[in-house]
Write an enzyme that holds these catalytic residues in place. Structure first.
Site, mmCIF file in Angstrom:
data_model
loop_
_atom_site.group_PDB
_atom_site.id
_atom_site.type_symbol
_atom_site.label_atom_id
_atom_site.label_comp_id
_atom_site.label_asym_id
_atom_site.label_seq_id
_atom_site.Cartn_x
_atom_site.Cartn_y
_atom_site.Cartn_z
ATOM 1 N N LYS A 140 1.051 -1.340 0.105
ATOM 2 C CA LYS A 140 0.009 0.127 0.041
ATOM 3 C C LYS A 140 0.871 1.141 -0.132
ATOM 4 O O LYS A 140 0.613 2.133 -0.783
ATOM 5 C CB LYS A 140 -0.820 -0.084 1.211
ATOM 6 C CG LYS A 140 -1.958 -1.082 0.833
ATOM 7 C CD LYS A 140 -2.752 -1.400 2.331
ATOM 8 C CE LYS A 140 -3.555 -2.615 2.078
ATOM 9 N NZ LYS A 140 -4.333 -2.994 3.546
ATOM 10 N N GLN A 192 -4.663 -1.560 9.718
ATOM 11 C CA GLN A 192 -4.386 -2.856 9.099
ATOM 12 C C GLN A 192 -4.993 -3.945 10.179
ATOM 13 O O GLN A 192 -4.554 -4.088 11.099
ATOM 14 C CB GLN A 192 -2.928 -2.975 8.970
ATOM 15 C CG GLN A 192 -2.624 -4.340 8.086
ATOM 16 C CD GLN A 192 -3.086 -4.487 6.733
ATOM 17 O OE1 GLN A 192 -3.070 -3.471 5.933
ATOM 18 N NE2 GLN A 192 -3.675 -5.685 6.330
ATOM 19 N N ASP A 238 -11.219 2.791 4.265
ATOM 20 C CA ASP A 238 -11.474 1.411 4.119
ATOM 21 C C ASP A 238 -13.008 1.064 4.100
ATOM 22 O O ASP A 238 -13.243 0.072 4.054
ATOM 23 C CB ASP A 238 -10.848 0.729 5.184
ATOM 24 C CG ASP A 238 -9.504 -0.148 4.971
ATOM 25 O OD1 ASP A 238 -9.520 -0.600 3.646
ATOM 26 O OD2 ASP A 238 -8.734 -0.511 5.856
#
Ligand code: NAD
Length: 285
Positions: A52, A96, A119
């Site tokens: 990422k 994460q 997200d």
């Protein structure tokens, strides 16, 4: 059978985003920023975060990774999120997952400011998705929708069967398909006779994490298959949830693993972060 090539589509999307970032920097003076929180030493999580970060560099974003030890306290994570929420150079925040067992994951995800929730995991954005309103949509299912668009796959009225019902993959996938006027069935670990359901699918989307869960006797001829699973086989290779070798012969379209949904997920993270940066720049004017 045609492959749904997420690798090349994601590259195309990245180039468009990089151009948009250049224009955006000139017009607003703002560099889009993504903050990532990585807790613990899980090699897979570290590898995803690394990918990422590289993608952010390629399109010209600012990015920062907050690396934290496995035994971190809830309070320290919460304080770091507050700091990221209040930092004007950060447009997107990514936690994460998974987080270690001592951490209340739900509470952490709810603390992320909904307008930085790139997200799409905050209940505010989940609610907007299920009611068909604009918001941040989880990157993996959003990437699948981009593949459908790129290959002109019409979803209206199609029987779509989603296998896997997590908050990250299966549920938002089903919501997007429903919003696109598909008929949607969701299967999960407690579904009785999975094959009965998968045989009905015009489009079968599988995100479980089980090698060879879907075999050729479980699908009809000319099915479209989206394999979202990522598994490490005994020989070390990455494979999906579908027995690709035997099932692909029956498909009209199928995503490969790797090179299908995975790269699209990262491209959508970039897309969501740029969207957040544009919205924040507008609210500053
Ligand atoms: P999860 O463990 O949170 O959810 C798994 C889901 O599968 C659950 O709903 C469970 O009920 C269901 N399930 C488990 N066994 C089943 C079975 N035998 N039959 C039917 N349903 C079953 O996992 P997740 O985070 O949603 O991830 C699922 C898979 O997708 C994993 O392989 C993960 O690595 C992959 N993934 C890929 C991407 C990507 O970018 N391609 C992104 C996220 C997750």
């Amino acid at each position: 059978m045609q492959l749904l090539d997420g690798k090349s589509l994601s590259k195309k999307i990245e180039l468009t985003i990089a151009d948009e970032v250049k224009e955006f920097k000139v017009s607003s003076g703002v560099v889009p920023g993504l903050a990532v929180m990585l807790v613990g030493q899980d090699p897979a999580s570290a590898a995803y975060v690394g990918m990422k970060k590289k993608a952010c560099d390629r399109v010209g974003f600012y990015s920062v990774t907050h690396e934290m030890p496995e035994d971190i306290s809830q309070e320290t994570i919460e304080n770091t999120i507050s700091m990221m929420n209040n930092n004007p150079s950060i447009d997107g925040i990514l936690i994460q997952l998974p987080l270690p067992p001592q951490i209340d994951e739900t509470k952490i995800l709810e603390l992320v400011a909904p307008n930085k929730d790139v997200d799409g995991f905050h209940p505010f954005n989940v609610g907007r998705l299920t009611t068909g309103l604009d918001g941040f949509v989880p990157c993996t299912p959003l990437g699948v929708m981009e593949l459908f668009k790129e290959y002109d796959i019409d979803l209206k009225g199609k029987n779509c069967v989603v296998v896997g019902a997590s908050n990250i993959v299966g549920k938002p996938m089903a919501a997007l398909l429903l919003n696109a006027d598909a008929t949607v069935e969701i299967c999960h670990i407690f579904t009785d006779d999975l094959k009965k359901h998968t045989l009905d699918a015009d489009i079968l989307l599988v995100g479980v994490g089980a090698i060879n869960l879907i075999t050729d006797d479980m699908v009809k001829q000319d099915v479209i298959i989206i394999d979202i699973g990522i598994n490490r086989a005994d020989n070390g290779k990455l494979v999906g949830d579908v027995d690709f070798k035997n099932v692909s012969n029956k498909c009209s379209y199928i995503t490969p693993v790797p090179g299908g949904v995975g790269p699209m997920t990262i491209a959508m993270l970039l897309k969501n972060t740029l969207k957040a940066a544009k919205a924040h720049a507008k609210s500053r004017i």
